[in-house]
Write a protein that holds these residues in place. Structure first.
Motif, PDB file in Angstrom:
ATOM      1  N   PHE A 143       0.836  -1.210   0.000  1.00  0.00           N
ATOM      2  CA  PHE A 143       0.000   0.000   0.000  1.00  0.00           C
ATOM      3  C   PHE A 143       0.864   1.249   0.000  1.00  0.00           C
ATOM      4  CE2 PHE A 143      -1.783   3.365   2.729  1.00  0.00           C
ATOM      5  CZ  PHE A 143      -2.805   3.801   1.891  1.00  0.00           C
ATOM      6  N   SER A 144       1.890   1.251   0.845  1.00  0.00           N
ATOM      7  CA  SER A 144       2.746   2.434   0.939  1.00  0.00           C
ATOM      8  C   SER A 144       3.437   2.718  -0.393  1.00  0.00           C
ATOM      9  CB  SER A 144       3.790   2.252   2.049  1.00  0.00           C
ATOM     10  OG  SER A 144       4.738   1.254   1.717  1.00  0.00           O
ATOM     11  N   ILE A 145       3.832   1.664  -1.099  1.00  0.00           N
ATOM     12  CA  ILE A 145       4.535   1.842  -2.370  1.00  0.00           C
ATOM     13  C   ILE A 145       3.599   2.345  -3.465  1.00  0.00           C
ATOM     14  CG2 ILE A 145       5.896   0.665  -4.151  1.00  0.00           C
ATOM     15  CD1 ILE A 145       6.890  -1.227  -1.949  1.00  0.00           C
ATOM     16  N   THR A 146       2.314   1.951  -3.401  1.00  0.00           N
ATOM     17  CA  THR A 146       1.373   2.425  -4.417  1.00  0.00           C
ATOM     18  C   THR A 146       1.197   3.943  -4.357  1.00  0.00           C
ATOM     19  OG1 THR A 146      -0.560   2.102  -2.957  1.00  0.00           O
ATOM     20  CG2 THR A 146       0.071   0.264  -4.381  1.00  0.00           C
ATOM     21  N   LEU A 147       1.498   4.547  -3.226  1.00  0.00           N
ATOM     22  CA  LEU A 147       1.322   5.987  -3.071  1.00  0.00           C
ATOM     23  C   LEU A 147       2.353   6.795  -3.853  1.00  0.00           C
ATOM     24  CD1 LEU A 147       0.630   6.137   0.780  1.00  0.00           C
ATOM     25  CD2 LEU A 147      -1.047   6.179  -1.075  1.00  0.00           C
ATOM     26  N   ILE A 148       3.438   6.163  -4.300  1.00  0.00           N
ATOM     27  CA  ILE A 148       4.540   6.907  -4.916  1.00  0.00           C
ATOM     28  C   ILE A 148       4.141   7.525  -6.243  1.00  0.00           C
ATOM     29  CG2 ILE A 148       5.666   5.125  -6.333  1.00  0.00           C
ATOM     30  CD1 ILE A 148       7.356   7.574  -3.871  1.00  0.00           C
ATOM     31  N   ASN A 149       3.136   6.983  -6.913  1.00  0.00           N
ATOM     32  CA  ASN A 149       2.744   7.521  -8.218  1.00  0.00           C
ATOM     33  C   ASN A 149       2.241   8.966  -8.111  1.00  0.00           C
ATOM     34  OD1 ASN A 149       2.188   4.370  -8.370  1.00  0.00           O
ATOM     35  ND2 ASN A 149       2.635   5.091 -10.429  1.00  0.00           N
ATOM     36  N   TYR A 150       1.550   9.275  -7.013  1.00  0.00           N
ATOM     37  CA  TYR A 150       0.984  10.623  -6.854  1.00  0.00           C
ATOM     38  C   TYR A 150       2.066  11.697  -6.721  1.00  0.00           C
ATOM     39  CZ  TYR A 150      -1.725  14.493  -4.931  1.00  0.00           C
ATOM     40  OH  TYR A 150      -2.281  15.727  -4.697  1.00  0.00           O
ATOM     41  N   PRO A 151       3.019  11.568  -5.777  1.00  0.00           N
ATOM     42  CA  PRO A 151       4.063  12.595  -5.704  1.00  0.00           C
ATOM     43  C   PRO A 151       4.959  12.629  -6.936  1.00  0.00           C
ATOM     44  CG  PRO A 151       4.553  10.800  -4.199  1.00  0.00           C
ATOM     45  CD  PRO A 151       3.158  10.582  -4.685  1.00  0.00           C
ATOM     46  N   THR A 152       5.053  11.498  -7.654  1.00  0.00           N
ATOM     47  CA  THR A 152       5.808  11.505  -8.911  1.00  0.00           C
ATOM     48  C   THR A 152       5.166  12.464  -9.898  1.00  0.00           C
ATOM     49  OG1 THR A 152       6.540   9.206  -8.635  1.00  0.00           O
ATOM     50  CG2 THR A 152       6.594  10.112 -10.860  1.00  0.00           C
ATOM     51  N   ALA A 153       3.842  12.399 -10.006  1.00  0.00           N
ATOM     52  CA  ALA A 153       3.116  13.321 -10.887  1.00  0.00           C
ATOM     53  C   ALA A 153       3.255  14.762 -10.408  1.00  0.00           C
ATOM     54  CB  ALA A 153       1.643  12.916 -10.961  1.00  0.00           C
ATOM     55  N   LEU A 154       3.250  14.958  -9.091  1.00  0.00           N
ATOM     56  CA  LEU A 154       3.414  16.298  -8.537  1.00  0.00           C
ATOM     57  C   LEU A 154       4.779  16.885  -8.900  1.00  0.00           C
ATOM     58  CD1 LEU A 154       1.914  15.967  -4.930  1.00  0.00           C
ATOM     59  CD2 LEU A 154       0.861  17.042  -6.933  1.00  0.00           C
ATOM     60  N   ILE A 155       5.811  16.058  -8.782  1.00  0.00           N
ATOM     61  CA  ILE A 155       7.168  16.521  -9.095  1.00  0.00           C
ATOM     62  C   ILE A 155       7.264  16.951 -10.551  1.00  0.00           C
ATOM     63  CG2 ILE A 155       9.563  15.764  -9.418  1.00  0.00           C
ATOM     64  CD1 ILE A 155       9.081  16.278  -6.555  1.00  0.00           C
ATOM     65  N   SER A 156       6.775  16.121 -11.466  1.00  0.00           N
ATOM     66  CA  SER A 156       6.880  16.444 -12.891  1.00  0.00           C
ATOM     67  C   SER A 156       6.076  17.696 -13.237  1.00  0.00           C
ATOM     68  CB  SER A 156       6.408  15.249 -13.734  1.00  0.00           C
ATOM     69  OG  SER A 156       5.046  14.945 -13.493  1.00  0.00           O
ATOM     70  N   GLU A 157       4.902  17.830 -12.646  1.00  0.00           N
ATOM     71  CA  GLU A 157       4.053  18.979 -12.943  1.00  0.00           C
ATOM     72  C   GLU A 157       4.651  20.274 -12.409  1.00  0.00           C
ATOM     73  OE1 GLU A 157       0.590  21.034 -14.331  1.00  0.00           O
ATOM     74  OE2 GLU A 157       1.418  19.043 -14.760  1.00  0.00           O
ATOM     75  N   THR A 158       5.133  20.253 -11.183  1.00  0.00           N
ATOM     76  CA  THR A 158       5.661  21.485 -10.576  1.00  0.00           C
ATOM     77  C   THR A 158       7.000  21.895 -11.190  1.00  0.00           C
ATOM     78  OG1 THR A 158       6.641  20.167  -8.768  1.00  0.00           O
ATOM     79  CG2 THR A 158       4.464  21.145  -8.386  1.00  0.00           C
ATOM     80  N   LEU A 159       7.834  20.921 -11.569  1.00  0.00           N
ATOM     81  CA  LEU A 159       9.086  21.256 -12.243  1.00  0.00           C
ATOM     82  C   LEU A 159       8.813  21.914 -13.590  1.00  0.00           C
ATOM     83  CD1 LEU A 159      11.418  18.191 -11.541  1.00  0.00           C
ATOM     84  CD2 LEU A 159      11.665  20.508 -10.654  1.00  0.00           C
ATOM     85  N   ALA A 160       7.782  21.432 -14.269  1.00  0.00           N
ATOM     86  CA  ALA A 160       7.435  22.001 -15.569  1.00  0.00           C
ATOM     87  C   ALA A 160       6.991  23.453 -15.441  1.00  0.00           C
ATOM     88  CB  ALA A 160       6.342  21.170 -16.234  1.00  0.00           C
ATOM     89  N   LYS A 161       6.325  23.788 -14.333  1.00  0.00           N
ATOM     90  CA  LYS A 161       5.820  25.152 -14.136  1.00  0.00           C
ATOM     91  C   LYS A 161       6.822  26.046 -13.408  1.00  0.00           C
ATOM     92  CE  LYS A 161       0.943  23.884 -14.293  1.00  0.00           C
ATOM     93  NZ  LYS A 161      -0.366  23.886 -13.601  1.00  0.00           N
ATOM     94  N   SER A 162       7.874  25.436 -12.820  1.00  0.00           N
ATOM     95  CA  SER A 162       8.998  26.181 -12.222  1.00  0.00           C
ATOM     96  C   SER A 162       8.600  27.128 -11.102  1.00  0.00           C
ATOM     97  CB  SER A 162       9.744  26.969 -13.317  1.00  0.00           C
ATOM     98  OG  SER A 162      10.228  26.105 -14.313  1.00  0.00           O
TER      99      SER A 162
END
Length: 214
Positions: free
Chosen positions: A87-106
């Motif tokens: 369960f804990s590992i399944t949560l990693i997909n969400y912050p991964t998307a957050l990282i990519s989105e926020t880096l793109a917007k700088s």
């Protein structure tokens, strides 16, 4: 008692699904004709987040696979702990998307939030692995018989604790410098790879020869 191979097969399937889901973050970019290459380059945050999370989940799978290859019996409680780990590992997909989105917007504030969210999930994952390690360590009857029993070699019990400390430092330092926090976040993931190599050597050296050849 549950069969260890059934639990391991189910867990391997979940890891495979999680890694596959990471790819879904890739989408065709919007671009003007003749400018596709530039649009592809603008997607570097997605690629970076994907590579980091792929390596992270892949390392966790290697940890999980090698660890459960030493287990002969599965109790209901161990099964529940394993589900908590997954369960804990399944949560990693969400912050991964957050990282990519926020880096793109700088935006520095949003990047900090994404890094902290990722570090919190990584912290939770390390805590679940610590629970898993401790439980099996305290129930040696669940382990495969080996030629030489060396508990300290068989369980690198400090490894999850060290990663917990690294992720806590990542969270704290992120509020002062998002780049320092990001550095410690990457350091925690790199530590997992180093710890896996140590655990793999110890476990492989301690297993019966018939298991090592499988």
């Amino acid at each position: 008692m549950f069969k260890a191979n059934r639990i391991q097969a189910m867990s391997d399937g979940m890891f495979a699904i999680l890694i596959t889901i990471l790819v879904l973050d890739f989408k065709l970019p919007s671009y003007q004709e003749g400018h596709l290459f530039e649009a592809m380059l603008d997607q570097w945050p997605i690629l970076l987040a994907y590579v980091v999370s792929f390596l992270y989940i892949g390392t966790l799978w290697l940890f999980h696979h090698d660890f459960f290859s030493t287990i002969a019996k599965i109790t209901p409680l161990l099964n529940a702990i394993n589900l908590l780990v997954l369960f804990s590992i399944t949560l990693i997909n969400y912050p991964t998307a957050l990282i990519s989105e926020t880096l793109a917007k700088s935006n520095a504030t949003d990047i900090r939030t994404a890094v902290v969210a990722y570090a919190f999930v990584a912290l939770f994952i390390s805590c679940t692995f610590e629970i898993l390690y401790r439980y099996v360590y305290r129930h040696p009857e669940l382990k495969l018989k080996r030629e030489k029993v060396d508990e300290e070699a068989y369980f690198i019990k400090s490894d999850p604790i060290i990663s917990v400390v690294i992720y806590i430092v990542a969270i704290i330092t992120s509020f002062f410098s998002v780049w320092v926090g990001g550095f410690f976040l990457l350091a925690g993931i790199i530590w997992h790879a180093i710890a896996y190599l140590r655990l793999s050597r110890k476990v492989t050296a301690g297993l019966p020869k018939v298991r090592k050849n499988q």
